[in-house]
Design an enzyme around this catalytic site. Structure first.
Site, PDB file in Angstrom:
ATOM      1  N   SER A 181       0.813  -1.217   0.014  1.00  0.00           N
ATOM      2  CA  SER A 181       0.122  -0.030   0.135  1.00  0.00           C
ATOM      3  C   SER A 181       0.926   1.267   0.072  1.00  0.00           C
ATOM      4  O   SER A 181       1.965   1.110   0.198  1.00  0.00           O
ATOM      5  CB  SER A 181      -0.723  -0.109   1.348  1.00  0.00           C
ATOM      6  OG  SER A 181      -1.591   1.156   1.516  1.00  0.00           O
ATOM      7  N   TYR A 194      -1.865  -0.602  10.632  1.00  0.00           N
ATOM      8  CA  TYR A 194      -1.827  -0.923   9.225  1.00  0.00           C
ATOM      9  C   TYR A 194      -0.517  -0.358   8.649  1.00  0.00           C
ATOM     10  O   TYR A 194       0.018  -1.079   7.827  1.00  0.00           O
ATOM     11  CB  TYR A 194      -3.176  -0.050   8.703  1.00  0.00           C
ATOM     12  CG  TYR A 194      -3.480  -0.601   7.086  1.00  0.00           C
ATOM     13  CD1 TYR A 194      -3.934  -1.567   6.671  1.00  0.00           C
ATOM     14  CD2 TYR A 194      -3.036   0.497   6.243  1.00  0.00           C
ATOM     15  CE1 TYR A 194      -4.268  -2.038   5.453  1.00  0.00           C
ATOM     16  CE2 TYR A 194      -3.395   0.137   4.861  1.00  0.00           C
ATOM     17  CZ  TYR A 194      -3.818  -1.307   4.481  1.00  0.00           C
ATOM     18  OH  TYR A 194      -4.002  -1.468   3.111  1.00  0.00           O
TER      19      TYR A 194
HETATM   20  N1  LIG Z   1      -8.910  -0.781  -0.470  1.00  0.00           N
HETATM   21  C1  LIG Z   1      -7.688   0.030  -0.437  1.00  0.00           C
HETATM   22  O1  LIG Z   1      -8.189   1.465  -0.257  1.00  0.00           O
HETATM   23  C2  LIG Z   1      -6.335  -0.409  -0.617  1.00  0.00           C
HETATM   24  C3  LIG Z   1      -5.377   0.637  -0.808  1.00  0.00           C
HETATM   25  C4  LIG Z   1      -4.013   0.089  -0.829  1.00  0.00           C
HETATM   26  C5  LIG Z   1      -3.900  -1.374  -0.626  1.00  0.00           C
HETATM   27  N2  LIG Z   1      -4.841  -2.195  -0.375  1.00  0.00           N
HETATM   28  C6  LIG Z   1      -4.422  -3.587  -0.091  1.00  0.00           C
HETATM   29  O2  LIG Z   1      -4.774  -4.431  -1.217  1.00  0.00           O
HETATM   30  C7  LIG Z   1      -5.141  -5.670  -0.645  1.00  0.00           C
HETATM   31  C8  LIG Z   1      -6.692  -6.255  -1.076  1.00  0.00           C
HETATM   32  O3  LIG Z   1      -7.804  -5.178  -0.621  1.00  0.00           O
HETATM   33  P1  LIG Z   1      -9.272  -4.803  -1.274  1.00  0.00           P
HETATM   34  O4  LIG Z   1      -9.326  -3.499  -1.282  1.00  0.00           O
HETATM   35  O5  LIG Z   1      -9.299  -5.641  -2.223  1.00  0.00           O
HETATM   36  O6  LIG Z   1      -9.815  -5.482   0.264  1.00  0.00           O
HETATM   37  P2  LIG Z   1     -11.180  -6.534   0.409  1.00  0.00           P
HETATM   38  O7  LIG Z   1     -11.550  -6.094   1.996  1.00  0.00           O
HETATM   39  O8  LIG Z   1     -11.951  -6.416  -0.429  1.00  0.00           O
HETATM   40  O9  LIG Z   1     -10.586  -8.043   0.231  1.00  0.00           O
HETATM   41  C9  LIG Z   1      -9.460  -8.332   1.121  1.00  0.00           C
HETATM   42  C10 LIG Z   1      -9.669  -9.922   1.087  1.00  0.00           C
HETATM   43  O10 LIG Z   1      -8.868 -10.487   2.164  1.00  0.00           O
HETATM   44  C11 LIG Z   1      -9.494 -11.407   2.721  1.00  0.00           C
HETATM   45  N3  LIG Z   1      -8.781 -11.793   4.157  1.00  0.00           N
HETATM   46  C12 LIG Z   1      -9.057 -10.946   5.104  1.00  0.00           C
HETATM   47  N4  LIG Z   1      -8.377 -11.515   6.299  1.00  0.00           N
HETATM   48  C13 LIG Z   1      -8.110 -13.011   5.817  1.00  0.00           C
HETATM   49  C14 LIG Z   1      -7.659 -13.968   6.414  1.00  0.00           C
HETATM   50  N5  LIG Z   1      -7.322 -13.977   7.915  1.00  0.00           N
HETATM   51  N6  LIG Z   1      -7.483 -15.081   5.816  1.00  0.00           N
HETATM   52  C15 LIG Z   1      -7.834 -15.225   4.335  1.00  0.00           C
HETATM   53  N7  LIG Z   1      -8.319 -14.309   3.787  1.00  0.00           N
HETATM   54  C16 LIG Z   1      -8.579 -13.336   4.459  1.00  0.00           C
HETATM   55  C17 LIG Z   1     -11.041 -10.950   3.048  1.00  0.00           C
HETATM   56  O11 LIG Z   1     -11.993 -11.945   3.281  1.00  0.00           O
HETATM   57  C18 LIG Z   1     -11.119 -10.404   1.812  1.00  0.00           C
HETATM   58  O12 LIG Z   1     -11.799 -11.270   0.646  1.00  0.00           O
HETATM   59  C19 LIG Z   1      -4.887  -5.558   0.610  1.00  0.00           C
HETATM   60  O13 LIG Z   1      -3.840  -6.207   0.942  1.00  0.00           O
HETATM   61  C20 LIG Z   1      -5.085  -4.177   1.044  1.00  0.00           C
HETATM   62  O14 LIG Z   1      -4.458  -4.055   2.196  1.00  0.00           O
HETATM   63  C21 LIG Z   1      -6.136  -1.605  -0.380  1.00  0.00           C
END
Ligand SMILES: NC(=O)c1ccc[n+]([C@@H]2O[C@H](COP(=O)([O-])OP(=O)(O)OC[C@H]3O[C@@H](n4cnc5c(N)ncnc54)[C@H](O)[C@@H]3O)[C@@H](O)[C@H]2O)c1
Length: 310
Positions: A181, A194
């Site tokens: 991120s 985070y």
């Molecule tokens: N959404 C944002 O603004 C953003 C920004 C920068 C980085 N990210 C990163 O991108 C990645 C994906 O995020 P996203 O926005 O698609 O979020 P999201 O919440 O849609 O997806 C995250 C997924 O991880 C799974 N997960 C959570 N805990 C888990 C566990 N203990 N075991 C197995 N699976 C688990 C969830 O069930 C979910 O399907 C993450 O690493 C997040 O930190 C997101």
């Protein structure tokens, strides 16, 4: 104390390094001008594991990777989310397998890895994508949430990488992708756990990349992705009017392209690479002032995340 001959040797090697650096700059410039279609590798038939493939950009990456001919595997704690991903990939004509795995449980990760190898095969591309966010100030963050944030956002990378990298090392071929991120490069209030976990994920990528080079395993590629805020729901309510909220589909497309082009670090939007540079060059007080101007203190003010939206 080094003698004159040794000093001359070091000077000569530094001169060579300078010439090589100019060449590497030119090489990157030329690569920027080459159309992406000429730079993408073929992943047809590759087994690609995406953690957190049950929603958000994880699911979109599964769809896009399967469309490129990869055999996709999703690992998610959500069985329903996994099921929806499998259904969508198959409906689009792709191949997808799902395993319900809690990445906080190291033994469960290793057990799922053994099953995956027996039932599907060895993983060629590992995408460490699953992530969680607490979204509270440090003093208001429950200990369990802090622990979970580190378990999912970084410690799981160690277990998955250890489980699948052996096969990649043996063939000197493979790819390890970490979805970090911008919070792994810069910091923000209300996100202490985070930001710390994502800084650790960036460190994991950089240290692993160096270790692979030291081992001469140039065929095992690594990619670190540092996006700004994405409208998947994970950061629902958070954000700043000074920074764009990224569309999940565009992010997934860019990440897949970065994998196919063996990009080392991907910032989204691309100009975000300037921010860590600015932090290194500018005095802390100047950056604090800039943070106030950009109202960064309010970034998490209206955060609701997934807890209240799902
Ligand atoms: N959404 C944002 O603004 C953003 C920004 C920068 C980085 N990210 C990163 O991108 C990645 C994906 O995020 P996203 O926005 O698609 O979020 P999201 O919440 O849609 O997806 C995250 C997924 O991880 C799974 N997960 C959570 N805990 C888990 C566990 N203990 N075991 C197995 N699976 C688990 C969830 O069930 C979910 O399907 C993450 O690493 C997040 O930190 C997101």
């Amino acid at each position: 104390m080094a003698d004159a001959q040794e000093v001359m040797m070091v000077v000569a090697r530094l001169l060579l390094w300078l010439v090589a650096t100019v060449y590497f700059f030119l090489e990157s410039l030329v690569l920027c001008l080459v159309p992406r279609s000429y730079r993408r590798k073929d992943i047809k038939g590759n087994i690609v594991l995406v953690t957190g493939g049950g929603s958000g950009i994880g699911r979109l990456m599964c769809l896009k990777l399967a469309a490129k001919g990869a055999v996709v595997v999703t690992w998610d704690v959500s069985e329903a989310g996994n099921g929806e991903t499998v259904q969508q990939v198959q409906a689009a004509g792709g191949q997808c397998h799902a395993y319900t795995v809690d990445l906080c449980d190291r033994q469960a990760v290793y057990a799922a890895a053994t099953r995956l190898k027996q039932e599907v095969g060895n993983v060629d591309i590992l995408v460490n994508n699953a992530g969680v966010v607490t979204g509270k100030s440090l003093m208001n963050s429950p200990d369990d949430s802090i622990q979970r944030t580190f378990d999912v956002n970084v410690l799981a990378h160690f277990w998955t990488t250890k489980a699948f990298m052996g096969h990649m090392l043996a063939r000197n071929k493979g790819h390890i992708v970490n979805i970090a991120s911008m919070a792994g490069k810069i910091v923000c209030t209300g996100l202490v756990d985070y930001c710390s976990s994502k800084h650790a994920a960036v460190g994991f990528h950089e240290a692993l990349q160096t270790e692979l080079k030291m081992m001469g395993k140039y065929g095992v590629k690594t990619t670190c992705v540092c996006p700004g805020i994405i409208s998947t729901g994970m950061f629902q309510g958070a954000g700043s009017k000074f920074f764009p909220t990224l569309k999940p589909d565009w992010v997934a497309e860019e990440v897949v392209d970065a994998i196919l082009m063996n990009t080392s670090t991907l910032y989204l939007p691309n100009y975000m690479w300037l921010m860590p540079l600015q932090i290194m060059l500018f005095p802390q007080k100047s950056m604090d002032m800039l943070g106030n101007i950009l109202e960064m203190q309010d970034f998490m003010k209206n955060f609701v995340g997934r807890s209240k939206t799902n």
